[in-house]
Motif scaffolding. Structure first.
Motif, PDB file in Angstrom:
ATOM      1  N   VAL A 120       2.832  -2.080 -10.397  1.00 49.52           N
ATOM      2  CA  VAL A 120       3.455  -0.744 -10.453  1.00 49.52           C
ATOM      3  C   VAL A 120       2.962  -0.128 -11.839  1.00 49.52           C
ATOM      4  O   VAL A 120       2.556   1.242 -12.005  1.00 49.52           O
ATOM      5  CB  VAL A 120       4.885  -0.176  -9.995  1.00 49.52           C
ATOM      6  N   ARG A 121       3.709  -0.803 -12.804  1.00 49.23           N
ATOM      7  CA  ARG A 121       3.253  -0.317 -14.347  1.00 49.23           C
ATOM      8  C   ARG A 121       1.851   0.080 -14.649  1.00 49.23           C
ATOM      9  O   ARG A 121       1.402   0.813 -15.226  1.00 49.23           O
ATOM     10  CB  ARG A 121       3.981  -1.155 -15.139  1.00 49.23           C
ATOM     11  N   ASP A 134       0.775  -1.274  -0.129  1.00 46.56           N
ATOM     12  CA  ASP A 134      -0.028  -0.145  -0.169  1.00 46.56           C
ATOM     13  C   ASP A 134       0.934   1.250  -0.130  1.00 46.56           C
ATOM     14  O   ASP A 134       0.548   2.247  -0.898  1.00 46.56           O
ATOM     15  CB  ASP A 134      -0.956  -0.120   1.089  1.00 46.56           C
ATOM     16  N   VAL A 135       1.890   1.291   0.908  1.00 45.61           N
ATOM     17  CA  VAL A 135       2.747   2.258   0.797  1.00 45.61           C
ATOM     18  C   VAL A 135       3.549   2.619  -0.567  1.00 45.61           C
ATOM     19  O   VAL A 135       3.608   3.569  -1.020  1.00 45.61           O
ATOM     20  CB  VAL A 135       3.979   2.153   1.740  1.00 45.61           C
ATOM     21  N   VAL A 136       4.121   1.561  -0.916  1.00 51.64           N
ATOM     22  CA  VAL A 136       4.762   1.669  -2.213  1.00 51.64           C
ATOM     23  C   VAL A 136       3.689   2.194  -3.265  1.00 51.64           C
ATOM     24  O   VAL A 136       4.335   3.163  -4.299  1.00 51.64           O
ATOM     25  CB  VAL A 136       5.479   0.347  -2.591  1.00 51.64           C
ATOM     26  N   PHE A 137       2.774   1.560  -3.421  1.00 49.94           N
ATOM     27  CA  PHE A 137       1.918   1.888  -4.649  1.00 49.94           C
ATOM     28  C   PHE A 137       1.294   3.423  -4.444  1.00 49.94           C
ATOM     29  O   PHE A 137       1.222   4.336  -5.146  1.00 49.94           O
ATOM     30  CB  PHE A 137       0.556   1.070  -4.414  1.00 49.94           C
ATOM     31  N   GLU A 138       1.262   4.007  -3.172  1.00 52.24           N
ATOM     32  CA  GLU A 138       0.795   5.429  -2.860  1.00 52.24           C
ATOM     33  C   GLU A 138       1.788   6.375  -3.158  1.00 52.24           C
ATOM     34  O   GLU A 138       1.593   7.259  -3.907  1.00 52.24           O
ATOM     35  CB  GLU A 138       0.378   5.348  -1.504  1.00 52.24           C
ATOM     36  N   LEU A 139       3.038   5.670  -2.894  1.00 52.93           N
ATOM     37  CA  LEU A 139       4.329   6.573  -3.293  1.00 52.93           C
ATOM     38  C   LEU A 139       4.686   6.745  -4.831  1.00 52.93           C
ATOM     39  O   LEU A 139       4.758   7.820  -5.264  1.00 52.93           O
ATOM     40  CB  LEU A 139       5.428   6.199  -2.724  1.00 52.93           C
ATOM     41  N   VAL A 140       4.206   5.623  -5.518  1.00 54.34           N
ATOM     42  CA  VAL A 140       4.069   5.635  -7.013  1.00 54.34           C
ATOM     43  C   VAL A 140       3.265   6.392  -7.550  1.00 54.34           C
ATOM     44  O   VAL A 140       3.352   7.234  -8.441  1.00 54.34           O
ATOM     45  CB  VAL A 140       4.086   4.138  -7.550  1.00 54.34           C
TER      46      VAL A 140
END
Length: 206
Positions: free
Chosen positions: A139-140, A63-69
């Motif tokens: 991510v892509r 969730d954190v990685v996707f929101e930063l992306v």
């Protein structure tokens, strides 16, 4: 000092910071909001326009990685491995293979279009190549999502049905169906759950 406690270290570096305002504090706020107090070590600026934090929950990690992306402008490196114990009070004082891997990952992340990379310690059940491509593919998919697609994704994630989302967005159910397909939301939850299982296994010693 002993070594143990398999965890997920994350190093984040601002992209193009020399030509942009320093946005580290805003990104740290994003991490704190999404993780909602579930950090093992809270995000701290470590040097210049870089910050680091430590998590032990793969779902929160995603969730954190996707929101930063989604906020754009960040190179993100995830390291999976041991952390020296006892874990210190400050992220800047933390040591261990997870942090070494996160450092290597963020350096690679700066060189790829998605700006995300993941590295797994050698003593884990899975290898980097088993996990990283699937995380990067997710991510892509999110990077291709339109503003309208994100509006629908946010409503569905908040628990609304597609019918309720249509009413809230002021569009027809048919328009919502088109957004749902275009944003590739059909398998969003299933892929997220599968990645959580994969990251959990990757965090398990061989």
């Amino acid at each position: 000092m002993t070594t143990g406690g398999a965890m997920y270290a994350v190093t984040v570096d601002q992209v193009g910071s020399r030509s942009d305002d320093d946005r580290v504090e805003q990104a740290i706020d994003v991490v704190r909001s999404v993780s909602d107090g579930h950090e093992v070590l809270s995000p701290e600026r470590t040097a210049g326009d870089e910050f680091q934090f430590l998590l032990d929950d793969p779902a929160v990690l995603l969730d954190v990685v996707f929101e930063l992306v989604r906020t754009e402008g960040w190179s993100i490196g995830v390291g999976i491995g041991d952390v020296e114990e006892p874990v210190p009070a400050s992220t800047r004082a933390a040591r261990g293979d997870a942090f070494v891997r996160a450092r290597a990952a963020v350096d690679r992340a700066k060189e790829v279009p998605e700006h995300v990379a993941l590295e797994i310690a050698d003593d884990r059940r899975l290898r980097t190549a088993d996990v990283e491509p699937l995380v990067v593919q997710s991510v892509r998919a999110r990077q291709r999502r339109s503003r309208e697609g994100w509006e629908l994704a946010d409503l569905l994630r908040a628990g609304h049905s597609r019918t309720e989302a249509a009413r809230l967005l002021g569009v027809t159910p048919q328009a919502v169906a088109k957004r749902w397909l275009a944003a590739d939301l059909r398998s969003d939850d299933a892929v997220h759950a599968a990645l959580v299982r994969l990251l959990t296994e990757a965090d398990t010693p061989a």
